[in-house]
Motif scaffolding. Structure first.
Motif, PDB file in Angstrom:
ATOM      1  N   PHE B  29      47.950  35.156  29.812  1.00 17.80           N
ATOM      2  CA  PHE B  29      47.013  35.081  28.695  1.00 17.80           C
ATOM      3  C   PHE B  29      45.658  35.645  29.091  1.00 17.80           C
ATOM      4  CE2 PHE B  29      43.891  33.447  25.874  1.00 17.80           C
ATOM      5  CZ  PHE B  29      44.513  33.519  24.639  1.00 17.80           C
ATOM      6  N   LYS B  33      45.927  38.557  26.929  1.00 16.52           N
ATOM      7  CA  LYS B  33      45.703  37.837  25.669  1.00 16.52           C
ATOM      8  C   LYS B  33      47.000  37.694  24.878  1.00 16.52           C
ATOM      9  CE  LYS B  33      41.245  37.611  26.438  1.00 16.52           C
ATOM     10  NZ  LYS B  33      41.458  37.630  27.893  1.00 16.52           N
ATOM     11  N   ILE B  35      50.012  35.209  23.912  1.00 18.20           N
ATOM     12  CA  ILE B  35      50.509  33.835  23.928  1.00 18.20           C
ATOM     13  C   ILE B  35      52.016  33.934  24.138  1.00 18.20           C
ATOM     14  CG2 ILE B  35      50.747  31.684  22.649  1.00 18.20           C
ATOM     15  CD1 ILE B  35      48.301  32.445  21.070  1.00 18.20           C
ATOM     16  N   MET B 233      41.750  29.597  30.081  1.00 16.27           N
ATOM     17  CA  MET B 233      42.742  30.632  30.356  1.00 16.27           C
ATOM     18  C   MET B 233      42.278  31.541  31.484  1.00 16.27           C
ATOM     19  SD  MET B 233      43.993  29.995  27.154  1.00 16.27           S
ATOM     20  CE  MET B 233      43.206  29.248  25.724  1.00 16.27           C
TER      21      MET B 233
END
Lengths: 317, 285
Positions: B29, B33, B35, B233
């Motif tokens: 992530f 980025k 998920i 994250m």
């Protein structure tokens, strides 16, 4: 201008045809098919509410099963545990969905883009955790069974007509909504939040209201679902349910009203019939996800629109 | 006292598993980025690969390695062929990873069957340790040590090697990193491979304790998500601290409020999200 008129006329004819089919279908299909059509309608309402956020306003929610599930569980608990009537269960389900949606919206609207996805996802897990573990209230893994419909809509066909009327009402309300000033603002927010803010719109409030409408109607779908199934279980709130709703919208065409209904219909029919042809239904559904994302990002409606533009071009040229 | 020690110990051992899983998710992530909903299923498929390896060779450590490598290869292929085309399309990426979840779950049914299976820990770890009145399964202590060593290795990789600094740069700002001469496509593959490796490996490691069965992927995935949301994250420190918290809170929650077991876990997460959306150790958005 003439094209637009023609398009509107085409749309009216299409809606009338679909409605006529929906009304007449119990006359010529068997009972199982009526059940499947009923499912299409209920998931269609969920997909429509999700599309209001996803397609029209550009807010991708990864946890709509939470609001659907809240409506469903509130209905089941009221009906099975407290012996509430259809109407009473409805009122409580809508209030419960409103409260949960409002709390989630307040948290989720602090973020945007991929973080918004993440937060809605996390909030949905919270609701799922409650459904799964709060045994004394939700029946835990076993769920709640024995939710009976009122006598006058006990049989499959009457209940089908009831959901059809509700779904038509929702569709009508949504089409008024998206064509209103408010609807234009939604699209404005999707296209450029900062521009809308600069123009003086209260973007946060708009998003909140849309989130609320979307959550409420998801709760309504949950309410209908429980009386359809006479049963609710944690699987109704789980991650896969949220994803399936997203798939329905993406498959049909986000940012349109016909799209989510089309998507839910195709998905439900496939889901109910694929078992007859193959044991590998999981793979089939998985591949639908992959194919839709890769090859039809605008869904079937997007594809139709493209075709129409092409035809229009050849006509003019 | 013994009661509390046992609770904390179990919490920390579960936290160790969560850490290994969450760290991969967090890296993926943080840099891309994405998920990655498939992550829990990587964990499960890794466990099955480990099981097959163990049956064939009888070597537990080889099983861990093969479980990790098989999933790393799978992850890199998925990233190269599918996810890379969808860069910037957040929703598309999530949906496609869900597609892979379903396909992989079906593959598990075909290859390994639907019944739960167990996996034995190596003999020398199957004993029970004892300190005073406090006794504990040796295997869980091994898990904690293994996770700690992995965390140290990851820390060394991130902060002391050239590739590690490229990864950190990509977490901060992919475009800028590319502009400064970081080979972004290679970093993406590397990170996805490493993250998947960790997932597969943690599946094998968890198997002697949690068993292997369909549905385990969705059971464990939320824990990893909570850990990276709370920790932030892409942050190693965050993943360590948050995984331990998740393990301990979950254990205490299940003991004291069994009906609200997930609620006690997810509520702090929602609160942290509301106050600090980027997590405890994440960079402010």
């Amino acid at each position: 201008m003439r094209g637009e008129l023609l398009a509107t006329r085409g749309r009216v004819i299409a809606i009338a045809a679909v409605l006529a089919f929906a009304v007449a279908s119990p006359l010529f299909v068997d009972e199982f098919s009526v059940l499947v059509l009923n499912q299409c309608l209920i998931w269609g309402i969920l997909a429509l509410s999700l599309d209001l956020m996803l397609g029209y306003t550009g807010m991708a929610s990864l946890g709509h099963a939470a609001y659907f599930g809240t409506g469903a569980y509130a209905t089941a608990i009221m009906s099975a545990t407290y012996g509430a009537s259809f109407g009473e269960a409805f009122v409580v389900a809508i209030i419960a969905a409103a409260v949960v949606t409002a709390i989630c919206a307040l948290v989720a609207l602090r973020a945007s883009d991929v973080y918004f996805l993440m937060i809605t996802f996390a909030l949905a897990m919270l609701i799922w955790g409650l459904a799964y573990r709060w045994d004394s209230m939700t029946g835990g893994e076993n769920g709640i069974a024995g939710i009976d419909r009122p006598l006058f809509m006990e049989d499959t066909i009457t209940y089908y007509y009831f959901t059809l009327i509700v779904a038509a009402g929702v569709f009508l309300f949504f089409s008024v909504l998206v064509h209103s000033c408010f609807g234009k603002t939604m699209v404005g927010i999707r296209e450029s939040e900062s521009r809308m803010r600069a123009l003086g719109y209260n973007v946060w409030l708009h998003k909140f209201i849309i989130y609320m409408i979307s959550g409420l109607f998801s709760g309504l779908a949950g309410f209908l679902w429980v009386y359809y199934n006479s049963y609710v279980a944690p699987t109704d709130v789980e991650l896969v349910t949220s994803f399936n709703a997203l798939l329905m919208v993406s498959l049909g065409g986000p940012g349109t009203l016909a799209g989510p209904l089309l998507g839910s219909t195709i998905f439900v029919i496939l889901d109910n019939s694929v078992n007859m042809f193959t044991e590998r239904s999981l793979t089939v559904v998985g591949c639908i996800y992959i194919v839709v994302v890769l090859f039809a990002p605008e869904g079937i409606m997007g594809f139709i629109k493209q075709l129409r533009t092409k035809v229009g071009e050849t006509d003019n040229g | 006292m013994t009661f509390w020690l046992t609770q904390i110990f179990n919490g920390v051992s579960y936290g160790a598993i969560v850490f290994l899983l969450a760290m991969g998710l967090s890296l993926i992530f943080g840099v891309m980025k994405v998920i990655n909903v498939t992550h829990g299923t990587y964990f499960l498929v890794g466990a099955y690969f480990g099981l097959t390896t163990l049956k064939q060779t009888g070597n537990f450590f080889l099983a861990i390695l093969i479980g990790g490598i098989a999933i790393a290869v799978m992850g890199i292929v998925i990233e190269r062929v599918f996810l890379r085309r969808l860069q910037g399309n957040d929703l598309g990426q999530v949906l496609i990873t869900m597609g892979f979840v379903l396909v992989l779950q079906d593959a598990i049914l075909v290859i390994w069957g639907p019944d739960p299976v167990s996996m034995d820990a190596p003999k020398f770890l199957a004993s029970t340790g004892r300190i005073g009145g406090f006794s504990f399964p040796m295997y869980r202590l091994f898990l904690i040590v293994f996770a700690a060593v992995t965390a140290a290795a990851l820390w060394f990789f991130e902060s002391r090697t050239k590739i590690g600094s490229s990864v950190r740069a990509a977490v901060d700002d992919v475009e800028m990193a590319g502009g400064m001469g970081v080979n972004v496509p290679v970093v993406f593959s590397l990170v996805f491979g490493l993250g998947s490796f960790l997932a597969g490996m943690s599946g094998v490691l968890a198997a002697p304790w949690l068993g292997i069965q369909a549905g385990l992927d969705f059971e464990i995935l939320p824990f990893a998500f909570v850990a990276i949301i709370v920790g932030g994250m892409g942050s190693l420190k965050g993943a360590v601290v948050a995984s331990l918290l998740v393990g301990i809170i979950d254990n205490l929650g299940k003991t004291f409020f069994p009906e609200f077991a997930y609620f006690t876990l997810f509520l702090p997460m929602a609160v942290i999200l509301a106050i600090r959306p980027s997590g405890l150790f994440g960079r402010a958005m």
